[in-house]
Write a protein that holds these residues in place. Structure first.
Motif, PDB file in Angstrom:
ATOM      1  N   PRO A  44     -58.189 -30.055 -31.339  1.00 26.86           N
ATOM      2  CA  PRO A  44     -58.388 -31.454 -30.937  1.00 26.86           C
ATOM      3  C   PRO A  44     -59.039 -31.615 -29.576  1.00 26.86           C
ATOM      4  N   GLU A  45     -58.735 -30.718 -28.650  1.00 26.72           N
ATOM      5  CA  GLU A  45     -59.267 -30.848 -27.295  1.00 26.72           C
ATOM      6  C   GLU A  45     -60.765 -30.545 -27.220  1.00 26.72           C
ATOM      7  N   ASP A  46     -61.344 -30.017 -28.296  1.00 31.24           N
ATOM      8  CA  ASP A  46     -62.774 -29.703 -28.307  1.00 31.24           C
ATOM      9  C   ASP A  46     -63.645 -30.845 -28.840  1.00 31.24           C
ATOM     10  N   ALA A  47     -63.037 -31.945 -29.198  1.00 34.34           N
ATOM     11  CA  ALA A  47     -63.788 -33.058 -29.814  1.00 34.34           C
ATOM     12  C   ALA A  47     -64.429 -33.930 -28.742  1.00 34.34           C
ATOM     13  N   VAL A  48     -65.391 -33.367 -28.044  1.00 31.44           N
ATOM     14  CA  VAL A  48     -66.081 -34.076 -26.965  1.00 31.44           C
ATOM     15  C   VAL A  48     -67.304 -34.796 -27.530  1.00 31.44           C
ATOM     16  N   MET A  49     -67.487 -36.031 -27.129  1.00 32.14           N
ATOM     17  CA  MET A  49     -68.632 -36.809 -27.607  1.00 32.14           C
ATOM     18  C   MET A  49     -69.923 -36.241 -27.015  1.00 32.14           C
ATOM     19  N   SER A  50     -70.965 -36.153 -27.828  1.00 31.63           N
ATOM     20  CA  SER A  50     -72.245 -35.603 -27.376  1.00 31.63           C
ATOM     21  C   SER A  50     -72.909 -36.557 -26.384  1.00 31.63           C
ATOM     22  N   GLU A  51     -73.818 -36.003 -25.601  1.00 30.20           N
ATOM     23  CA  GLU A  51     -74.551 -36.831 -24.633  1.00 30.20           C
ATOM     24  C   GLU A  51     -75.372 -37.903 -25.341  1.00 30.20           C
ATOM     25  N   SER A  52     -75.976 -37.535 -26.473  1.00 31.39           N
ATOM     26  CA  SER A  52     -76.808 -38.521 -27.170  1.00 31.39           C
ATOM     27  C   SER A  52     -75.962 -39.647 -27.740  1.00 31.39           C
ATOM     28  N   MET A  53     -74.772 -39.323 -28.276  1.00 31.79           N
ATOM     29  CA  MET A  53     -73.886 -40.369 -28.784  1.00 31.79           C
ATOM     30  C   MET A  53     -73.380 -41.235 -27.628  1.00 31.79           C
ATOM     31  N   ARG A  54     -73.053 -40.597 -26.514  1.00 30.19           N
ATOM     32  CA  ARG A  54     -72.587 -41.349 -25.350  1.00 30.19           C
ATOM     33  C   ARG A  54     -73.645 -42.350 -24.890  1.00 30.19           C
ATOM     34  N   THR A  55     -74.895 -41.926 -24.900  1.00 26.53           N
ATOM     35  CA  THR A  55     -75.991 -42.815 -24.494  1.00 26.53           C
ATOM     36  C   THR A  55     -76.121 -43.996 -25.448  1.00 26.53           C
ATOM     37  N   VAL A  56     -76.047 -43.710 -26.752  1.00 27.81           N
ATOM     38  CA  VAL A  56     -76.167 -44.779 -27.744  1.00 27.81           C
ATOM     39  C   VAL A  56     -75.020 -45.787 -27.610  1.00 27.81           C
ATOM     40  N   VAL A  57     -73.803 -45.274 -27.452  1.00 26.49           N
ATOM     41  CA  VAL A  57     -72.646 -46.163 -27.323  1.00 26.49           C
ATOM     42  C   VAL A  57     -72.740 -46.981 -26.046  1.00 26.49           C
ATOM     43  N   HIS A  58     -73.139 -46.338 -24.950  1.00 24.93           N
ATOM     44  CA  HIS A  58     -73.280 -47.053 -23.677  1.00 24.93           C
ATOM     45  C   HIS A  58     -74.319 -48.159 -23.789  1.00 24.93           C
ATOM     46  N   VAL A 261     -73.862 -41.991 -38.005  1.00 30.41           N
ATOM     47  CA  VAL A 261     -73.242 -43.025 -37.156  1.00 30.41           C
ATOM     48  C   VAL A 261     -74.124 -43.288 -35.953  1.00 30.41           C
ATOM     49  N   GLU A 262     -74.576 -42.216 -35.317  1.00 31.01           N
ATOM     50  CA  GLU A 262     -75.432 -42.369 -34.125  1.00 31.01           C
ATOM     51  C   GLU A 262     -76.705 -43.136 -34.469  1.00 31.01           C
ATOM     52  N   ARG A 263     -77.304 -42.794 -35.604  1.00 32.06           N
ATOM     53  CA  ARG A 263     -78.518 -43.496 -36.020  1.00 32.06           C
ATOM     54  C   ARG A 263     -78.232 -44.967 -36.308  1.00 32.06           C
ATOM     55  N   PHE A 264     -77.102 -45.223 -36.974  1.00 33.49           N
ATOM     56  CA  PHE A 264     -76.761 -46.610 -37.301  1.00 33.49           C
ATOM     57  C   PHE A 264     -76.501 -47.426 -36.056  1.00 33.49           C
ATOM     58  N   LEU A 265     -75.723 -46.889 -35.119  1.00 32.18           N
ATOM     59  CA  LEU A 265     -75.440 -47.641 -33.896  1.00 32.18           C
ATOM     60  C   LEU A 265     -76.718 -47.944 -33.130  1.00 32.18           C
ATOM     61  N   ALA A 266     -77.667 -47.004 -33.178  1.00 31.08           N
ATOM     62  CA  ALA A 266     -78.939 -47.226 -32.475  1.00 31.08           C
ATOM     63  C   ALA A 266     -79.695 -48.404 -33.080  1.00 31.08           C
ATOM     64  N   THR A 267     -79.507 -48.663 -34.366  1.00 28.52           N
ATOM     65  CA  THR A 267     -80.203 -49.804 -34.991  1.00 28.52           C
ATOM     66  C   THR A 267     -79.589 -51.128 -34.537  1.00 28.52           C
ATOM     67  N   LEU A 268     -78.349 -51.093 -34.044  1.00 26.93           N
ATOM     68  CA  LEU A 268     -77.706 -52.326 -33.609  1.00 26.93           C
ATOM     69  C   LEU A 268     -78.111 -52.727 -32.199  1.00 26.93           C
TER      70      LEU A 268
END
Length: 269
Positions: A44-58, A261-268
């Motif tokens: 569980p402790e290895d489930a770090v969000m990727s930089e690209s996902m972090r950018t999209v979410v931000h 998910v990353e691709r979908f969030l980017a469309t929003l």
């Protein structure tokens, strides 16, 4: 409540029907963490969000409301995300915090601190001799992970959890997940109720707002059901994965992977 076999749920990416539902309205996005913002991992402790996902979410959060609703401990989820300015509902929605209002649940969570600590200690004692077992302590619950446990020993994990539930009958409830047993206070609360609560307290209940919830686990079905007639539920998971393939879901649409998910969030955005 209408549910559909996972294999029959239409895809969210590039779906014109979904685009029409969003047209002219502002999305409010609710995201599970594991399996949605980060792939499921052995530890569980290895489930770090990727930089690209972090950018999209931000980027998305600068345009529309974004909330994370997770079984993780709230503080751990924030640390893994590397983001501390999003609303987060941890421990399956039990521990809620927003950047503008701070904790909305500290006093409530405090009622169960001693119970959770006591159960956590017992589970650690009783699983210590089972290789691969991992007990994760949280503010409002405790999780017993068994993904790394030899299949021959998994019945021992289940028996231990049943014994604890029997001894704390009426005080604890079990929330099953992907290779994990979650034990928490026996209160009528779940991810769906947390989402509805956040919609209310954040002022997201207007006709111009459409709530969207993305989740991968059985516990996310509470949120899909809660939004069935007032928002959009999106199940994340490979339909060929045995953990997903045999399920039915209340979600309206599906995404096959965290990359989708990353691709979908980017469309929003």
């Amino acid at each position: 409540m209408q549910e559909t076999a996972v294999r029959d749920v239409p895809p969210a990416l590039g779906n014109p029907a979904l685009a029409r539902r969003l047209a002219g309205r502002r999305p409010a996005v609710f995201l599970d963490y594991d399996g949605v913002l980060s792939p499921i991992v052995a530890r569980p402790e290895d489930a770090v969000m990727s930089e690209s996902m972090r950018t999209v979410v931000h980027d998305l959060a600068t345009r529309v409301p974004v909330c994370v609703v997770t079984g993780r401990d709230r503080g751990v989820a924030q640390q893994l995300m590397g983001v501390d300015d999003l609303a987060v509902a941890g421990s399956h929605g039990f521990d809620i915090w927003t950047p503008t209002r701070g904790s909305l649940s500290d006093a409530y969570v405090a009622r169960y601190t001693d119970l959770v600590a006591e159960v956590t200690e017992r589970l650690r004692d009783e699983t210590r001799g089972i290789p691969g077992a991992h007990v994760e302590s949280k503010r409002a619950s405790v999780a017993v992970h068994y993904r790394l446990v030899d299949p021959a020993d998994r019945d021992r994990i289940a028996a231990t959890v049943r014994s604890v539930l029997d001894d704390y009958a009426g005080r604890l409830k079990l929330t099953p997940g992907k290779m994990v047993y979650e034990l928490g206070p026996n209160v009528d609360w779940n991810k769906g109720k947390a989402v509805l609560y956040l919609i209310d307290v954040l002022g997201l209940d207007g006709d111009d707002v459409v709530p969207i919830y993305l989740g991968d686990d059985i516990t996310d079905e509470y949120a899909f059901r809660a939004l069935r007639d007032r928002g959009i539920g999106i199940l994340v998971g490979d339909p060929d994965d045995p953990e997903v393939a045999n399920r039915t879901t209340a979600a309206h649409y599906a995404l096959a992977s965290v990359d989708d998910v990353e691709r979908f969030l980017a469309t929003l955005t």
